[in-house]
Design a protein around this motif. Structure first.
Motif, PDB file in Angstrom:
ATOM      1  N   ASP A 189      35.433  39.802  46.405  1.00  0.00           N
ATOM      2  CA  ASP A 189      35.077  39.552  47.773  1.00  0.00           C
ATOM      3  C   ASP A 189      33.984  40.553  48.291  1.00  0.00           C
ATOM      4  OD1 ASP A 189      36.862  37.342  48.042  1.00  0.00           O
ATOM      5  OD2 ASP A 189      38.510  38.615  48.566  1.00  0.00           O
ATOM      6  N   ARG A 190      34.226  41.845  47.867  1.00  0.00           N
ATOM      7  CA  ARG A 190      33.391  42.846  48.169  1.00  0.00           C
ATOM      8  C   ARG A 190      31.951  42.898  47.704  1.00  0.00           C
ATOM      9  NH1 ARG A 190      35.232  47.572  45.509  1.00  0.00           N
ATOM     10  NH2 ARG A 190      37.311  46.785  45.941  1.00  0.00           N
ATOM     11  N   PHE A 195      40.146  40.324  42.742  1.00  0.00           N
ATOM     12  CA  PHE A 195      39.880  39.320  43.915  1.00  0.00           C
ATOM     13  C   PHE A 195      39.166  40.400  44.631  1.00  0.00           C
ATOM     14  CE2 PHE A 195      43.007  36.214  42.562  1.00  0.00           C
ATOM     15  CZ  PHE A 195      42.082  35.272  42.343  1.00  0.00           C
ATOM     16  N   GLN A 196      39.583  41.465  45.079  1.00  0.00           N
ATOM     17  CA  GLN A 196      38.993  42.431  46.148  1.00  0.00           C
ATOM     18  C   GLN A 196      37.543  42.681  45.499  1.00  0.00           C
ATOM     19  OE1 GLN A 196      41.631  45.787  46.262  1.00  0.00           O
ATOM     20  NE2 GLN A 196      43.157  44.640  47.501  1.00  0.00           N
ATOM     21  N   ALA A 240      30.806  39.662  47.392  1.00  0.00           N
ATOM     22  CA  ALA A 240      30.275  38.389  48.016  1.00  0.00           C
ATOM     23  C   ALA A 240      29.864  39.005  49.434  1.00  0.00           C
ATOM     24  CB  ALA A 240      31.485  37.314  48.095  1.00  0.00           C
ATOM     25  N   ARG A 241      30.609  39.946  50.039  1.00  0.00           N
ATOM     26  CA  ARG A 241      30.382  40.207  51.420  1.00  0.00           C
ATOM     27  C   ARG A 241      29.319  41.247  51.464  1.00  0.00           C
ATOM     28  NH1 ARG A 241      35.317  41.791  52.342  1.00  0.00           N
ATOM     29  NH2 ARG A 241      34.978  43.861  51.640  1.00  0.00           N
TER      30      ARG A 241
END
Length: 94
Positions: A57-58, A53-54, A60-61
């Motif tokens: 998220d990274r 998940f990290q 996408a960010r």
């Protein structure tokens, strides 16, 4: 395809797979043959590790907030790999 839980009047419980658009409220029991009604259950949530998940998220960010770098990468050096997991190659790239 989602899994739905059913329970008949005899007390038998079983799960069945149906497309979301075709889920019946009642079906025949697989154990005793009586009519079984769909029962309400908790959703089945993913137990994917937090590192996956990290990473998502990274990724996408970084599409809207790229990381700040102090220098350009050298053109002759091979690209550094941060992971050896082949499944990470399928993740979206910024």
């Amino acid at each position: 395809m989602p899994s739905y839980s059913y329970r008949c009047s005899e007390g038998c419980r079983f799960d069945a797979l149906y497309p979301m658009a075709e889920v019946p409220q009642e079906t025949d029991c697989r154990v005793c043959g009586a009519r079984a009604r769909r029962s309400v259950t908790a959703p089945h949530l993913s137990r994917t590790g937090s590192s996956a998940f990290q990473l998502m998220d990274r990724s996408a960010r970084s599409a809207s907030e790229p990381e700040v770098v102090s220098s350009l990468p050298s053109s002759g050096a091979p690209r550094q790999r941060t992971t050896s997991n082949p499944l990470h190659a399928k993740l979206p790239r910024p």
